[in-house]
Design a protein around this motif. Sequence first.
Motif, mmCIF file in Angstrom:
data_model
loop_
_atom_site.group_PDB
_atom_site.id
_atom_site.type_symbol
_atom_site.label_atom_id
_atom_site.label_comp_id
_atom_site.label_asym_id
_atom_site.label_seq_id
_atom_site.Cartn_x
_atom_site.Cartn_y
_atom_site.Cartn_z
ATOM 1 N N THR A 1 0.862 -1.179 0.000
ATOM 2 C CA THR A 1 0.000 0.000 0.000
ATOM 3 C C THR A 1 0.899 1.229 0.000
ATOM 4 O OG1 THR A 1 -1.699 -1.165 1.249
ATOM 5 C CG2 THR A 1 -1.825 1.233 1.227
ATOM 6 N N LEU A 2 0.591 2.159 -0.866
ATOM 7 C CA LEU A 2 1.335 3.405 -0.951
ATOM 8 C C LEU A 2 0.384 4.550 -0.607
ATOM 9 C CD1 LEU A 2 3.934 4.943 -1.809
ATOM 10 C CD2 LEU A 2 2.954 5.023 -4.107
ATOM 11 N N ILE A 3 0.801 5.388 0.326
ATOM 12 C CA ILE A 3 0.009 6.549 0.727
ATOM 13 C C ILE A 3 0.845 7.795 0.444
ATOM 14 C CG2 ILE A 3 -1.185 7.717 2.619
ATOM 15 C CD1 ILE A 3 -1.260 4.865 3.977
ATOM 16 N N TRP A 4 0.317 8.669 -0.400
ATOM 17 C CA TRP A 4 1.033 9.878 -0.795
ATOM 18 C C TRP A 4 0.307 11.092 -0.244
ATOM 19 C CZ3 TRP A 4 1.335 11.843 -6.543
ATOM 20 C CH2 TRP A 4 2.141 12.976 -6.594
ATOM 21 N N ASP A 5 0.954 11.796 0.663
ATOM 22 C CA ASP A 5 0.426 13.026 1.236
ATOM 23 C C ASP A 5 1.032 14.189 0.452
ATOM 24 O OD1 ASP A 5 -0.698 14.980 2.802
ATOM 25 O OD2 ASP A 5 0.708 14.728 4.462
ATOM 26 N N LYS A 6 0.239 14.784 -0.422
ATOM 27 C CA LYS A 6 0.716 15.841 -1.317
ATOM 28 C C LYS A 6 0.634 17.193 -0.610
ATOM 29 C CE LYS A 6 -0.615 15.291 -5.720
ATOM 30 N NZ LYS A 6 -1.528 15.126 -6.860
ATOM 31 N N LYS A 7 1.578 17.454 0.238
ATOM 32 C CA LYS A 7 1.604 18.719 0.962
ATOM 33 C C LYS A 7 2.991 19.337 0.790
ATOM 34 C CE LYS A 7 0.634 20.793 5.409
ATOM 35 N NZ LYS A 7 0.256 20.569 6.792
ATOM 36 N N THR A 8 3.057 20.512 0.200
ATOM 37 C CA THR A 8 4.329 21.172 -0.084
ATOM 38 C C THR A 8 4.805 21.947 1.143
ATOM 39 O OG1 THR A 8 3.662 21.387 -2.384
ATOM 40 C CG2 THR A 8 5.488 22.762 -1.660
ATOM 41 N N TYR A 9 6.103 21.809 1.449
ATOM 42 C CA TYR A 9 6.713 22.531 2.561
ATOM 43 C C TYR A 9 8.218 22.645 2.322
ATOM 44 C CZ TYR A 9 7.997 17.852 4.222
ATOM 45 O OH TYR A 9 8.513 16.577 4.316
ATOM 46 N N ASP A 10 8.890 23.440 3.126
ATOM 47 C CA ASP A 10 10.350 23.578 3.061
ATOM 48 C C ASP A 10 10.975 22.661 4.095
ATOM 49 O OD1 ASP A 10 10.132 25.544 1.138
ATOM 50 O OD2 ASP A 10 10.225 27.191 2.576
ATOM 51 N N ASP A 11 12.031 21.915 3.694
ATOM 52 C CA ASP A 11 12.720 21.063 4.662
ATOM 53 C C ASP A 11 13.719 21.893 5.464
ATOM 54 O OD1 ASP A 11 14.952 21.415 3.054
ATOM 55 O OD2 ASP A 11 15.032 19.343 2.357
ATOM 56 N N TRP B 1 16.780 22.385 5.161
ATOM 57 C CA TRP B 1 17.797 23.079 4.365
ATOM 58 C C TRP B 1 17.181 24.141 3.460
ATOM 59 C CZ3 TRP B 1 17.970 17.583 4.407
ATOM 60 C CH2 TRP B 1 18.912 17.074 5.287
ATOM 61 N N GLY B 2 15.863 24.315 3.519
ATOM 62 C CA GLY B 2 15.199 25.307 2.702
ATOM 63 C C GLY B 2 14.777 24.807 1.327
ATOM 64 N N THR B 3 14.928 23.512 1.091
ATOM 65 C CA THR B 3 14.524 22.929 -0.182
ATOM 66 C C THR B 3 13.023 22.664 -0.160
ATOM 67 O OG1 THR B 3 16.664 21.823 -0.320
ATOM 68 C CG2 THR B 3 14.928 20.994 -1.758
ATOM 69 N N ILE B 4 12.367 22.938 -1.274
ATOM 70 C CA ILE B 4 10.932 22.689 -1.354
ATOM 71 C C ILE B 4 10.702 21.189 -1.495
ATOM 72 C CG2 ILE B 4 8.841 23.036 -2.707
ATOM 73 C CD1 ILE B 4 9.928 25.782 -3.452
ATOM 74 N N VAL B 5 9.941 20.626 -0.575
ATOM 75 C CA VAL B 5 9.567 19.220 -0.590
ATOM 76 C C VAL B 5 8.107 19.148 -1.015
ATOM 77 C CG1 VAL B 5 9.231 17.177 0.853
ATOM 78 C CG2 VAL B 5 11.226 18.629 1.203
#
Length: 167
Positions: free
Chosen positions: A50-60, A62-66
């Motif tokens: 089972t794969l669950i993908w939470d599509k929520k954008t944030y900065d990690d 180091w400041g990289t957009i995840v």
Amino acid sequence: MKKLITIILLNLFCCNIVLSETLTYNCKKLLGYVEDEWKYVTHYSDETATLIWDKKTYDDEWGTIVCGNASLIYKQRKIEFTVSCPSSVGFEAYDYDKINDEDITKHKELKKHKGKIDYMSFLKLDQDSINQDYYNLYYVPVGGLWTLETSINQINFNVHQFICKTS
């Protein structure tokens, strides 16, 4: 003025909720082999994931957009991934572990390798065509990475392929 600020803040919260989405995929492991005359034969295994993908954008940190997080539940284990490259038909994701104090307690010889990456795993979810309901999922766990900088070099990896459908 307070009403204006309240309205703006409420709109921002609503936008965040709209941009956050969770998708769940049910997957079956795909096995294949080559017969005579280069005929490739595939069939499904009894193994599922089972794969669950939470599509929520944030900065990690180091400041990289995840672009979200994904959880793969496979063989009674849940592995958390960071989604780095989403596209309109899927994503790429990674997970890693470094050698820590707990590892060193179990294996004293790892002390000089503390902080080095020991294990990584990758996910790739893609779709052959936008009109398809099925997705290809590749799960690649890689272990023993710390041995690359030694004479031991005991790196190991596997490639697991699944066919998935959203539930």
